[in-house]
Design a protein around this motif. Structure first.
Motif, PDB file in Angstrom:
ATOM      1  N   MET A   1       0.848  -1.174   0.000  1.00  0.00           N
ATOM      2  CA  MET A   1       0.000   0.000   0.000  1.00  0.00           C
ATOM      3  C   MET A   1       0.893   1.235   0.000  1.00  0.00           C
ATOM      4  O   MET A   1       1.832   1.330   0.780  1.00  0.00           O
ATOM      5  N   GLU A   2       0.569   2.164  -0.802  1.00  0.00           N
ATOM      6  CA  GLU A   2       1.364   3.378  -0.958  1.00  0.00           C
ATOM      7  C   GLU A   2       1.217   4.283   0.269  1.00  0.00           C
ATOM      8  O   GLU A   2       0.135   4.485   0.796  1.00  0.00           O
ATOM      9  N   GLY A   3       2.338   4.827   0.733  1.00  0.00           N
ATOM     10  CA  GLY A   3       2.331   5.746   1.853  1.00  0.00           C
ATOM     11  C   GLY A   3       2.360   5.080   3.219  1.00  0.00           C
ATOM     12  O   GLY A   3       2.346   5.763   4.226  1.00  0.00           O
ATOM     13  N   VAL A   4       2.396   3.747   3.258  1.00  0.00           N
ATOM     14  CA  VAL A   4       2.434   3.026   4.528  1.00  0.00           C
ATOM     15  C   VAL A   4       3.854   2.545   4.763  1.00  0.00           C
ATOM     16  O   VAL A   4       4.466   1.938   3.887  1.00  0.00           O
ATOM     17  N   GLU A   5       4.382   2.851   5.944  1.00  0.00           N
ATOM     18  CA  GLU A   5       5.716   2.383   6.304  1.00  0.00           C
ATOM     19  C   GLU A   5       5.729   0.858   6.254  1.00  0.00           C
ATOM     20  O   GLU A   5       4.841   0.201   6.784  1.00  0.00           O
ATOM     21  N   ARG A   6       6.734   0.296   5.615  1.00  0.00           N
ATOM     22  CA  ARG A   6       6.816  -1.161   5.459  1.00  0.00           C
ATOM     23  C   ARG A   6       7.430  -1.799   6.694  1.00  0.00           C
ATOM     24  O   ARG A   6       8.574  -2.214   6.703  1.00  0.00           O
ATOM     25  N   SER A   7       6.617  -1.821   7.745  1.00  0.00           N
ATOM     26  CA  SER A   7       7.005  -2.449   8.998  1.00  0.00           C
ATOM     27  C   SER A   7       5.719  -2.849   9.707  1.00  0.00           C
ATOM     28  O   SER A   7       4.637  -2.343   9.387  1.00  0.00           O
ATOM     29  N   LEU A   8       5.841  -3.731  10.681  1.00  0.00           N
ATOM     30  CA  LEU A   8       4.647  -4.138  11.424  1.00  0.00           C
ATOM     31  C   LEU A   8       3.993  -2.952  12.132  1.00  0.00           C
ATOM     32  O   LEU A   8       2.780  -2.755  12.000  1.00  0.00           O
ATOM     33  N   VAL A  12       0.138  -1.736  11.223  1.00  0.00           N
ATOM     34  CA  VAL A  12      -0.899  -1.725  12.257  1.00  0.00           C
ATOM     35  C   VAL A  12      -1.443  -0.311  12.437  1.00  0.00           C
ATOM     36  O   VAL A  12      -2.659  -0.109  12.508  1.00  0.00           O
ATOM     37  N   SER A  13      -0.562   0.667  12.489  1.00  0.00           N
ATOM     38  CA  SER A  13      -0.989   2.051  12.646  1.00  0.00           C
ATOM     39  C   SER A  13      -1.877   2.494  11.483  1.00  0.00           C
ATOM     40  O   SER A  13      -2.921   3.117  11.690  1.00  0.00           O
ATOM     41  N   ALA A  14      -1.490   2.155  10.260  1.00  0.00           N
ATOM     42  CA  ALA A  14      -2.285   2.534   9.085  1.00  0.00           C
ATOM     43  C   ALA A  14      -3.640   1.843   9.098  1.00  0.00           C
ATOM     44  O   ALA A  14      -4.659   2.442   8.744  1.00  0.00           O
ATOM     45  N   LYS A  15      -3.678   0.582   9.520  1.00  0.00           N
ATOM     46  CA  LYS A  15      -4.929  -0.178   9.561  1.00  0.00           C
ATOM     47  C   LYS A  15      -5.873   0.385  10.618  1.00  0.00           C
ATOM     48  O   LYS A  15      -7.073   0.467  10.404  1.00  0.00           O
ATOM     49  N   PHE A  22      -7.513  -0.488   2.922  1.00  0.00           N
ATOM     50  CA  PHE A  22      -6.837  -1.696   2.462  1.00  0.00           C
ATOM     51  C   PHE A  22      -7.685  -2.509   1.502  1.00  0.00           C
ATOM     52  O   PHE A  22      -7.221  -3.498   0.958  1.00  0.00           O
ATOM     53  N   GLY A  23      -8.916  -2.118   1.288  1.00  0.00           N
ATOM     54  CA  GLY A  23      -9.776  -2.804   0.336  1.00  0.00           C
ATOM     55  C   GLY A  23     -11.180  -2.245   0.387  1.00  0.00           C
ATOM     56  O   GLY A  23     -11.716  -2.006   1.470  1.00  0.00           O
ATOM     57  N   PRO A  24     -11.808  -2.029  -0.764  1.00  0.00           N
ATOM     58  CA  PRO A  24     -13.141  -1.416  -0.791  1.00  0.00           C
ATOM     59  C   PRO A  24     -14.238  -2.296  -0.202  1.00  0.00           C
ATOM     60  O   PRO A  24     -15.264  -1.798   0.224  1.00  0.00           O
ATOM     61  N   SER A  25     -14.020  -3.611  -0.137  1.00  0.00           N
ATOM     62  CA  SER A  25     -15.074  -4.492   0.368  1.00  0.00           C
ATOM     63  C   SER A  25     -14.940  -4.775   1.860  1.00  0.00           C
ATOM     64  O   SER A  25     -15.737  -5.518   2.417  1.00  0.00           O
ATOM     65  N   LEU A  26     -13.953  -4.182   2.508  1.00  0.00           N
ATOM     66  CA  LEU A  26     -13.760  -4.426   3.936  1.00  0.00           C
ATOM     67  C   LEU A  26     -14.882  -3.777   4.733  1.00  0.00           C
ATOM     68  O   LEU A  26     -15.346  -2.688   4.410  1.00  0.00           O
TER      69      LEU A  26
END
Length: 77
Positions: A1-8, A12-15, A22-26
């Motif tokens: 995902m663009e703009g999200v730090e590639r770390s756990l 988690v923070s982005a979610k 992370f998805g239109p059907s969520l």
């Protein structure tokens, strides 16, 4: 995902901040959290992992001490 730090922590923070990005059907609810609340939730979730138990003591937050307290009238006579 663009703009999200590639770390756990970054994931988690982005979610937590924007779960539906992370998805239109969520179907996750979208809360209006402050940055401090996002940090607190992220920290709490990361503390539940096995990895958290292996962190150096300087990086851990001491848990609050539990007091053995009973309301008046509940102790045996």
């Amino acid at each position: 995902m663009e703009g999200v730090e590639r770390s756990l922590p970054g994931y988690v923070s982005a979610k937590v901040r924007n779960p539906r990005s992370f998805g239109p059907s969520l179907k996750m609810p979208q809360f209006k959290l402050t940055p401090q609340q996002v940090d607190a939730i992220t920290t709490a979730l990361l503390a539940l992992t096995d990895r958290a138990q292996t962190q150096p003591p300087a990086m851990r937050i001491a848990s609050a001490s539990r007091q053995n307290m009973s309301p008046p009238g509940t102790r045996g006579s």
